[in-house]
Design an enzyme around this catalytic site. Structure first.
Site, short mmCIF file in Angstrom:
data_model
loop_
_atom_site.label_atom_id
_atom_site.label_comp_id
_atom_site.label_asym_id
_atom_site.label_seq_id
_atom_site.Cartn_x
_atom_site.Cartn_y
_atom_site.Cartn_z
N HIS A 94 -11.94 -5.76 7.90
CA HIS A 94 -12.68 -5.57 6.65
C HIS A 94 -13.93 -4.74 6.93
O HIS A 94 -14.95 -4.90 6.27
CB HIS A 94 -13.06 -6.92 6.02
N GLU A 135 0.82 -1.22 0.00
CA GLU A 135 0.00 0.00 0.00
C GLU A 135 0.85 1.27 0.00
O GLU A 135 0.51 2.25 -0.65
CB GLU A 135 -0.96 0.01 1.20
#
Lengths: 443, 386
Positions: free
Chosen positions: B190, B120
């Site tokens: 999540h 990322e």
């Protein structure tokens, strides 16, 4: 629908097979890799690994790879420490004019460092970082680039700025944060930047510029502008996660970027022995699939040659290159650091005296009859005079309008910031005597 | 930073072997299984009824789209209009683990829509550099929960690029998209809503849509805006929210809240999925308490539209702010303090925050964790009875 998709896939795999066979004929050395990436095309009886993630043969011998036993990557150099070119075919044959500019920029940087370092010591600027010992690595590489190639730096690259034409006024305006500073006085000294010179503004967080350089190179490649990107960083910064990201992205996405590591032996007080265990930074290049070279960073011609060759690889083949420039940080890390606390003064002096990029080029030039003691004395005097003139000029200038504090946060000025700006101005006007308003352009 | 994805990891593996017939069949089978499991697990998540947005005036040709398709459509427009536009991230080439980039690689080529290595901080850094060098960039973080490795690049670099260079360099052409919010069973990594972490960063714009029309208009505005934007997409709406969306270029303004339901007694402010919860609460309040609620979708978290909220609260005298993220220093805190500053004389009761608790986002306890309609309804009661 499904049948059509399948037919397409079969067709595609046939095409791939054809291309692979063609390439294997042309480049037998890469046959192994191709076999691996299209493993299904391999003869089923052939006993080779079919793992998608590697390009290996099998071995029946249990053997670890032992990096400690390997000899280090050799250091490429052109001139020895006495300024003598070792292999004439490696002499870049630069003109007297170019070599003189190289020398003058190195020594100008050296004098500028001395004056600005002292001025920080007198409290006239808040901070400074010298380039002592690394002048050759900076200017040798900068000279090999196209002046329009985009550069991302760390902070010890003032020589690259000077080579590209950053003026002494611009240096001083930035260090003082004057009203003429294009950075509007927002960053600490030495955080230079210039769109005209294609050098992206320096920022303090280490290694952040590295994946950015890869991304910029990708954009340049798509723009087909024939340029590449060059990214400087120290061996300490190479330990950051962003360095890993940058190398891997640049390699997988085929970005025309030259990574130049200035391995000067220290990250502030941390010696390389505490920084990494492998063979420097260069040994990592191969692991990422990058063309890599280690260069004598005190040899300006070796830096020039390596960077020029790297640039060709970047632009012609669209791939990244890693150059590790071996050098030595002669000065303190910064004006906030006293390096005698963690290394011996005499040792530094001895290393600097024995191997110095400026001295080495001077010997080369004297050998050619391009430089003399008289020229040296005159140039040292002239350059010091120029630096002090620019310095005093910047010192007398006002700082930018304090309104600038709120500008360029966003392209536009959002309402909440406009309100805060008004509030600051009202407040300062009410309490003027408590703020240094006279040093600033009034609002 | 390997995301553990119960649903999508099988997809990733299978897609790698797509050239084999059996894998292709398996792919289709597993894909439909995944969809089934989504539908199955949804029963456990907060109940809310999706309320469609009105089709905007002058929208031109429209088409029924879910949130994913609306996002694809926005990226499609961006890729068509500006040849420098790039779309990249983890697994975006085959269409994305949430199917938001389906078909874009085939249409625009693999040099414009491509996979990156799984990193990322690399995605963010690469995106900033490409934007700085003139490309228009739409980068994807696979889940907002995994945006934190890129925090340094976003906070110290993207947000400060223009400022620190005195406007000489910027990465204004950058947009980062990322799925966020509760999904019923997403647990700790999540489900997060990290908007408040970024709301403390001058230089960024943060936008969260509540449905397909909003997603398309706001995403295109982010892409075309000259500042780095983070666009959080409530992933529970990806397939469940379906409405008529303009197919062409269509923009909605940033930093402008939208009053969805007008009312006189209490102002309810939220964003993303929570806006639908609040709309239901307004109905419940009307029905059971005869209380008239004004519902506002904030849409842009930074710079946010305090004027629309203050105007509403000046009228109603009561404010409830609700978000999925934890309450302490959530963005509701900022709204509450700003509004008490602006509307002190109009307030008739304390401002209430109905938010997630100050815990990590739990798995089996999700129904108890979320600020659902009953918790919000209770807050309305408290507000009017104060």
């Amino acid at each position: 629908m499904l049948a059509r998709m399948l037919a397409k896939l079969v067709l595609k795999s046939r095409q791939v097979k054809k291309i692979v066979n063609h390439e294997v004929k042309l480049f037998p050395a890469i046959a192994c890799r191709n076999r691996l990436s299209t493993s299904r095309l391999v003869d089923a009886n052939e006993d080779v690994p079919r793992f998608a993630g590697c390009r290996s043969k099998f071995t029946n011998k249990l053997q670890f790879i032992e990096p400690d036993l390997k000899e280090g990557i050799p250091v490429y150099r052109v001139m020895n420490r006495s300024g003598k070119v070792q292999d004439q075919s490696e002499d870049p044959q630069l003109s007297q004019e170019i070599v003189t500019k190289m020398y003058k920029d190195m020594t100008l940087l050296n004098s500028m460092d001395q004056i600005l370092y002292d001025s920080q010591r007198q409290g006239r600027i808040s901070f400074y970082m010298t380039s002592y010992g690394e002048e050759g690595a900076q200017i040798g590489s900068a000279a090999a680039l196209n002046p329009q190639d985009l550069i991302f730096g760390q902070y010890r690259e003032a020589g690259v700025f000077l080579w590209r034409g950053f003026t002494l006024d611009e240096v001083m305006d930035q260090c003082y944060g004057t009203e003429d500073d294009k950075g509007k006085g927002k960053q600490m000294p030495v955080h230079f930047g210039s769109p005209q010179l294609h050098f992206v503004t320096i920022s303090s967080p280490l290694a952040t510029q590295m994946p950015q350089a890869a991304g910029a190179a990708y954009a340049y490649k798509r723009a087909k502008n024939g340029l590449c990107v060059c990214c400087y960083f120290g061996e300490g910064a190479a330990s950051e996660g962003d360095a890993h990201a940058a190398f891997n992205f640049a390699a997988t996405l085929k970005c025309p970027v030259i990574f130049i590591c200035r391995n000067n032996g220290f990250a502030i007080s941390t010696p390389t022995a505490d920084q990494y265990k492998g063979d420097g930074v260069a040994s990592r290049g191969e692991g990422y699939g990058m063309n890599t070279i280690r260069v004598d960073g005190n040899d300006i011609f070796a830096m020039y040659n390596a960077t020029r060759a790297a640039r060709e690889l970047c632009v012609n083949e669209g791939r990244p290159v890693l150059i590790e420039a071996m050098t030595y940080r002669v000065g303190d890390h910064s004006t906030s650091d006293d390096s005698t606390v963690y290394r011996l003064k005499d040792e530094v002096k001895a290393i600097a005296a024995e191997d110095n990029p400026i001295h080495r080029l001077r010997l080369y030039m004297e050998d050619k009859g391009w430089w003399s003691q008289k020229q040296e004395d005159e140039w040292r005097l002239e350059s010091r005079k120029k630096i002090i003139q620019a310095f005093s000029k910047a010192e007398r200038k006002k700082k930018p309008n304090p309104e600038e504090l709120f500008l360029d946060v966003y392209k536009e000025l959002p309402k909440h910031l406009a309100d805060q700006m008004t509030s600051m101005k009202d407040h300062v006007n009410r309490y003027r005597e408590h703020y240094p308003v006279d040093n600033f352009k009034s609002f | 930073m390997a995301p553990i994805q119960k649903l999508t990891d099988p997809l990733r593996k299978i897609v790698k072997g797509i050239s084999l017939t059996s894998s292709l069949l398996k792919f289709q089978k597993r894909f439909s299984e995944c969809r089934m499991s989504l539908a199955y697990t949804r029963r456990y998540s907060t109940s809310f009824s999706y309320v469609s947005s009105k089709v905007p005036d002058n929208a031109g040709e429209i088409k029924r789209m879910n949130l994913c398709q609306a996002l694809t459509s926005a990226m499609d427009v961006a890729l068509t209009e500006d040849p420098t536009t790039l779309v990249f991230g983890e697994d975006v080439a085959f269409g994305g683990v949430f199917r938001c980039t389906v078909g874009l690689k085939d249409k625009y080529g693999s040099d414009r829509v491509f996979n990156t290595p799984l990193c990322e901080q690399g995605i963010a850094g690469f995106a900033i550099g490409a934007a700085c060098a003139g490309a228009r960039v739409i980068a994807e973080m696979q889940f907002a929960d995994y945006i934190f490795p890129a925090f340094d690049q976003i906070v110290n670099e993207a947000a400060k690029y223009r400022y620190r260079s005195g406007g000489q360099f910027d990465c204004g052409r950058l947009t980062i998209r990322s799925p966020c919010g509760a999904v019923g069973h997403g647990a700790v990594y999540h489900s997060q809503s990290p908007e408040a972490f970024f709301a403390h960063v001058p230089g960024l714009k943060i936008v969260i849509p509540r449905g397909p029309i909003q997603a398309k208009g706001l995403l295109l505005s982010c892409i075309e805006d000259d500042n780095p934007c983070i666009f959080f997409e409530p992933k529970i709406l990806y397939r469940s929210a379906i409405e008529e969306v303009p197919i062409g270029r269509f923009l909605l303004p940033l930093s402008q809240a939208e009053v969805l339901i007008e009312g006189n007694d209490v102002t309810l402010v939220g964003w993303g999925t929570q806006v639908h919860v609040l709309q239901e609460v307004a109905k419940m309040a009307e029905e059971h308490l005869k209380v008239s609620c004004e519902v506002i979708d904030l849409r842009t978290i930074l710079p946010w539209d305090s004027e629309t909220v203050a105007k509403s609260v000046s009228k109603t005298g009561r404010l409830i702010i609700s978000h999925e993220a934890p309450v302490t220093l959530g963005f509701a805190s900022e709204i509450a303090s700003k509004i008490q500053e602006e509307c002190f004389l109009n307030l008739e009761c304390p401002i209430q925050r109905v938010c997630g608790y100050d815990t990590p986002f739990p798995h089996v306890f999700e129904p108890f964790y979320l600020p659902d309609k009953w918790k919000c309804f209770e807050a309305v009661k408290k507000a009017v009875n104060y």
